[in-house]
Enzyme design. Structure first.
Site, short mmCIF file in Angstrom:
data_model
loop_
_atom_site.label_atom_id
_atom_site.label_comp_id
_atom_site.label_asym_id
_atom_site.label_seq_id
_atom_site.Cartn_x
_atom_site.Cartn_y
_atom_site.Cartn_z
N ASP A 378 0.86 -1.18 0.00
CA ASP A 378 0.00 0.00 0.00
C ASP A 378 0.90 1.24 0.00
O ASP A 378 2.10 1.14 0.26
CB ASP A 378 -0.89 -0.04 1.25
CG ASP A 378 -1.77 1.18 1.38
OD1 ASP A 378 -2.33 1.62 0.35
OD2 ASP A 378 -1.90 1.71 2.49
N GLU A 464 -4.39 19.62 -0.59
CA GLU A 464 -5.13 20.87 -0.41
C GLU A 464 -4.77 21.54 0.91
O GLU A 464 -4.65 22.77 0.98
CB GLU A 464 -6.63 20.61 -0.49
CG GLU A 464 -7.09 20.13 -1.86
CD GLU A 464 -8.59 20.19 -2.03
OE1 GLU A 464 -9.03 20.62 -3.11
OE2 GLU A 464 -9.31 19.84 -1.08
N LYS A 511 -9.38 14.47 -13.28
CA LYS A 511 -8.07 14.75 -12.67
C LYS A 511 -7.89 16.24 -12.38
O LYS A 511 -6.78 16.76 -12.47
CB LYS A 511 -6.95 14.22 -13.55
CG LYS A 511 -6.97 12.72 -13.73
CD LYS A 511 -5.81 12.25 -14.58
CE LYS A 511 -5.82 10.74 -14.71
NZ LYS A 511 -7.03 10.20 -15.32
#
Length: 1015
Positions: A378, A464, A511
């Site tokens: 992962d 963000e 995207k």
């Protein structure tokens, strides 16, 4: 389309089903979590079935049962029954304990209590298992969501709440969810039960990032009514993923009230999970195969004995007696020794101070760590810390690094002191800097929460948060954000408010994400966008620097985002708004209609700049991946994150070698997937990046070809993977490529992959303990995986192989003595050694020295890590194979034959003496062979040899009927024993020395070269 309507009538929720394909059965699914492997009533039968599927155990069961038949008895019943019972008992206890632990965890989850709203408006506490479709449930802050639900109301007046989805998709960041407008307007949680409406929901699916539905408000029962419009659609509210709370997510930053849509096995988390399965190591499979070969040898030997004896009416009975007599050829103590060794290896791992906190949850397969071909990892929380930091911004000819924050602050202050409209043509650098920083502070889905009186930024994407934090450091601070407004504080101290008109979240198709705002100060309508360079380049104005700078930042391992803007007129926005609202209410192709409406705005955007964000890696990830690569272990990254993010991490972590070619296999349909795959086949040596949709197209249509080509890549990154897709990749590698796979992850979304792999490794970290609890091995950090595999895995495999060979040798040599004895004494089906001698041979006299091999080391830790290439030798599986088996078989045949024949040649006048001579020579031969095989002597090994000899000497006096004690202490006895032992061991030892001299193994070359010996 299938779906269900959930009505609230007369204060009581009811369900109606639009039945087309049997979806009605879904409503009967109980809301229970069940991860147990067995059921109590069938536990013993299921475990025994799993054990007796193997020829090894089944053979000894039949041998043990045969001893109840008087005509077939050849020895003590105890010697055949006890080892089998011991092996099966240990297995039952282990499996029972593991499954009980799963039961305890399931019971804890199912008994968690929640408040359910009833018709009278009151709340009643009920366990999670009692919840049903249509129930209205209150979920407090910090609680696990018990089922897949529709968000009706939150404690925040804006109707928003954050959730943590780490146990669903592996992402640790908080995600924002929005309540339905029609139910959020209820004055209290209890008043929701009086709302009369219906919900249309899609049928259960594995897709965790999508949901389509409609909410129709028939009569909200409140004084405050929704505004109507001329089209009569005022009561229909479209539903999306933003209105849902999936099971196993955690509610954060407030409480929530939800309507149960899917329960139990129909929930997203359950549909993406695989039931736990028993794992069988490759060594166990090889031992089972060798047992069949040994049985064949026993059967052939028995048949030859019967043939030489001559055919009689009882030949069939004689054949069976010989088979049972030679049953020690297949030593049942092999399973006992191997199982005990695996337990010891597990304790070695957990006691290693170099990898603290390691937990072995499955002691059945530690040796599998020593022959792994592929490690499937992962990304978030495993390779990375999921902590983002802005490193660079570019605006063409001007760029600023992290160290130039003071320069950016200065430019920003100057920009707010001048008026933008006074400049025509290309604005100066300070105004371009202001536009870019303002876009960073406005174009996002970040929310402001208070923790301990301090404002904290939360968002579904850590990128963000990093961008908004950077804007804050430059002086432009995000003060607050609601569903309808954003408030910024400028470097001058003044606050300015922006009205949020529309938000277009990021998705894997576009995207990019966008937002439309109205600046209250000027009335301007701004359309801001940010996204990947590949998707943004066609929709922004031409730039001769964008592509080059994107490449430069990517080579540094930074995640890039292109920032752009457009000023909309009121007329332009009004036309767009009308088209967009109609598209949102569409039941057919809703997403495509909404996308089309937005794309009409996405043209001729003004390029503001480019950002580079760093995702911090876990400690020593680079060196760990390099070590594994040198060891011949291919590492693939399987992540739910987007393509750009995963590619950047692959570069920065050196999963992709520097300057290695990268091929992006991205396709929207079968034809395109086939075309892209053909192009990929013509790119040998390229690293592969593929998204979830393309992966499905490839694995559904040409799985074998895809896996075969992908296995030739230096590394592979699979993005936007569902948990089921991660598990599918593991199964395809095992099925088509015939590779041994390990999987490592730290989130609930990694459980399916971990359980499907030959070896599952869980990391206990930020994303909870679900992966750790489901794994075979639990670590605290990714960097520990190299020591787990290259040191403990190596030792476990090499020691298990050597132990298995010696136990087989121990059984073969005594069987060979029995065969020669029977042949000499007229093919009699009589055991040369009976009673306690047979029991003592494989336990008291030889078990400790043979078992002490689990402490041996063929190389030291420093050598194992300095030369990780040594691990490649183990991947070939040559330590325990047909060749080594035949070598030890020939050794056993030679040594057993020599011991028996020389004893007969030196025979005096007593049968008891020949037993004493052969058994003593047999024991000394076995101990000497163990001593000659040891690479690094330790105190326990010396003690085991001494104790075994002492126990044998003691047995002269404790078992006088088995030995001629007077003869044993004579010089003649020891002379014969010495000669027989030397003739037995010396040729074997010389042959081994010559083999190592002429063709030494790699580890021996390295060990001797380090010690100054020249080969």
């Amino acid at each position: 389309m299938n779906g269900c309507n959930l009505y609230s009538q007369n204060g009581k929720l009811k369900e109606n089903v639009l039945h087309e394909e049997g979806f009605v059965a879904g409503f009967a699914v109980p809301n229970v979590v069940r991860n147990q492997k067995y059921r109590a009533a069938t536990f013993v039968f299921e475990v025994l079935y799993e054990q007796f599927r193997f020829f090894f155990n089944l053979y000894f069961l039949l041998v043990a049962l045969s001893q109840f038949i008087p005509e077939l008895q050849v020895g003590f019943l105890f010697t055949y029954i006890a080892p089998l019972v011991f092996v099966l008992s240990v297995t039952l206890i282990k499996e029972g304990y593991d499954d009980y632990q799963r039961y305890v965890r399931d019971k804890e989850a199912n008994s968690q209590r929640y408040e359910r709203l009833h018709a009278d408006g009151k709340k009643k506490s009920v366990p999670s298992a009692d919840l049903k479709v249509g129930d209205v449930v209150f979920v407090p802050s910090g609680a696990r969501v018990p089922a897949d639900m529709l968000l009706l109301r939150t404690s925040d007046k804006s109707g928003t709440v954050f959730i943590r989805t780490d146990q669903l998709d592996g992402e640790t960041d908080w995600k924002l969810r929005r309540a339905l407008a029609g139910t959020q307007r209820s004055p209290t949680d209890d008043a929701i039960i009086n709302v009369r409406g219906s919900v249309w929901a899609d049928k259960p699916t594995k897709e965790i990032d999508s949901f389509i539905g409609n909410f129709t408000l028939e009569d909200d029962g409140l004084d405050d009514r929704l505004e109507a419009n001329s089209r009569g659609l005022e009561h229909v509210e479209p539903l999306s993923i933003d209105n849902t709370l999936w099971a196993n997510t955690i509610v954060c930053g407030g409480s929530a009230v939800g309507l149960v849509l899917y329960t139990g096995a129909d929930t997203r988390v359950a549909m993406n999970a695989d039931p736990p399965k028993s794992k069988v190591g490759l060594v166990d499979i090889e031992i089972n195969r060798l047992a069949k070969m040994l049985f064949a040898l026993s059967l052939v030997s028995s048949f030859v004995m019967v043939l030489l004896k001559g055919w009689t009416d009882t030949w069939f009975q004689s054949l069976f007696r010989f088979v049972i007599l030679f049953s020690s050829i297949i030593p049942i103590s092999l399973r006992v020794n191997v199982d005990m060794a695996k337990t010891a290896f597990s304790y070695f791992m957990m006691g290693d101070k170099e990898i603290p906190g390691t937990i072995v949850r499955s002691s059945f397969i530690p040796e599998e760590l020593g022959r792994i071909d592929y490690l499937l990892s992962d990304k978030t929380g495993t390779l990375t810390q999921n902590q983002m930091e802005m490193k660079e911004i570019h605006m063409g000819e001007v760029s600023f690094g992290r160290e130039a924050l003071d320069d950016v602050r200065s430019l920003l202050r100057k920009a707010f002191e001048i008026k933008e409209e006074t400049f025509r043509g290309r604005p100066p650098v300070q105004l371009r800097t202001r536009r870019l920083i303002e876009a960073l502070a406005l174009c996002h889905n970040v929310n402001v929460t208070l923790e301990g009186g301090e404002a904290i930024y939360q968002a579904s994407s850590p990128d963000e948060v990093a961008l908004v934090n950077y804007a804050k450091l430059t002086g432009l601070v995000l003060e607050d954000r609601t569903l309808t407004a954003i408030i910024l504080r400028r470097p001058t101290g003044e606050q300015v408010e922006y009205e949020i008109l529309n938000v277009f979240p990021f998705n894997s198709d576009t995207k990019r994400m966008g937002i439309i705002l109205r600046e209250n100060e000027t009335g301007r309508i701004l359309f801001l966008m940010k996204g990947a360079d590949a998707t943004m380049t066609p929709i922004v104005e031409f730039s001769d620097w964008l592509e080059e700078e994107c490449g430069n930042l990517a080579r540094k391992g930074l995640r890039t985002l292109v920032i752009a803007m457009k000023v909309l007129s009121k007329e332009e926005y009004a036309a767009f708004s009308q088209r967009y609202e109609l598209a949102k209410r569409s039941l057919q192709d809703r997403d495509a209609s909404m996308r089309t409406a937005v794309e009409e705005l996405e043209c001729n955007l003004t390029l503001l700049g480019l950002t580079g964000v760093e995702d911090k890696l876990q400690d020593q990830v680079n060196s760990t991946l390099e070590t594994l690569r040198n060891a011949g272990v291919r590492v693939w990254m399987l992540t739910g994150d987007k393509v750009e993010t995963a590619t950047c991490i692959a570069i920065s972590s050196h999963l992709f070698a520097r300057n290695a070619p990268i091929f992006h296999l991205l396709a929207a349909n079968k034809e395109q997937a086939e075309e892209e795959f053909k192009r990929f086949q013509k790119k040998p040596g390229a690293c592969l990046v593929i998204d979830g949709r393309s992966l499905s197209l490839c694995t559904d249509n040409f799985p074998r070809q895809f896996i075969e080509v992908a296995c030739k890549c230096p590394s592979v990154v699979c993005c936007r993977c569902l948990p089921t897709q991660k598990a599918l990749i593991v199964r395809l590698l095992k099925r088509h490529a015939k590779k041994r796979c390990a999987a490592i992850g730290d989130g609930g979304n990694d459980v399916a992959m971990i359980q499907a792999a030959d070896v599952g490794i869980g990391i206990e970290g930020k994303e909870g303990r679900q992966a750790s609890l489901a794994a075979d091995f639990s670590l605290t950090k990714f960097k520990h995986v190299s020591r787990l595999m290259l040191w403990h895995g190596r030792n476990s495999y090499t020691r298990t192989a050597r132990l298995s060979q010696f136990v087989i040798h121990r059984g073969l040599i005594i069987s060979m003595i029995q065969i020669v004895f029977s042949a000499i004494f007229y093919f009699a089906t009589i055991a040369i050694y009976s009673g306690w001698l047979v029991v003592g041979y494989s336990t008291v006299y030889t078990m400790l020295p043979v078992f002490s091999l689990v402490f041996d080391e063929d190389v030291d830790p420093d050598t194992a890590f300095m030369y990780p290439e040594l691990y490649k030798e183990l991947q070939k599986g040559r330590r325990l194979c047909t060749r080594t088996f035949l070598e030890w078989t020939f050794k056993s045949i030679y040594q057993g034959g020599v011991i028996m024949l020389l004893s007969i040649f030196m025979f005096d006048d007593s049968f008891l003496r020949i037993i004493s001579i052969t058994f003593t020579s047999l024991l000394l031969t076995e101990l000497l062979m163990v001593a000659l095989e040891i690479q690094k002597w330790k105190l326990l090994m010396i003690v085991s040899q001494i104790l075994s000899l002492a126990a044998y000497v003691l047995s002269f006096f404790l078992l006088p009927t088995y030995f001629d004690v007077g003869y044993i202490f004579s010089g003649s006895f020891w002379l014969k024993v010495t000669v027989i032992t030397l003739v037995s061991c010396l040729p074997v030892t010389i042959g081994k020395w010559l083999q190592r001299r002429c063709s030494p193994p790699a580890y021996l070359k390295i060990a001797r070269s380090r010690d100054g010996f020249d080969f």
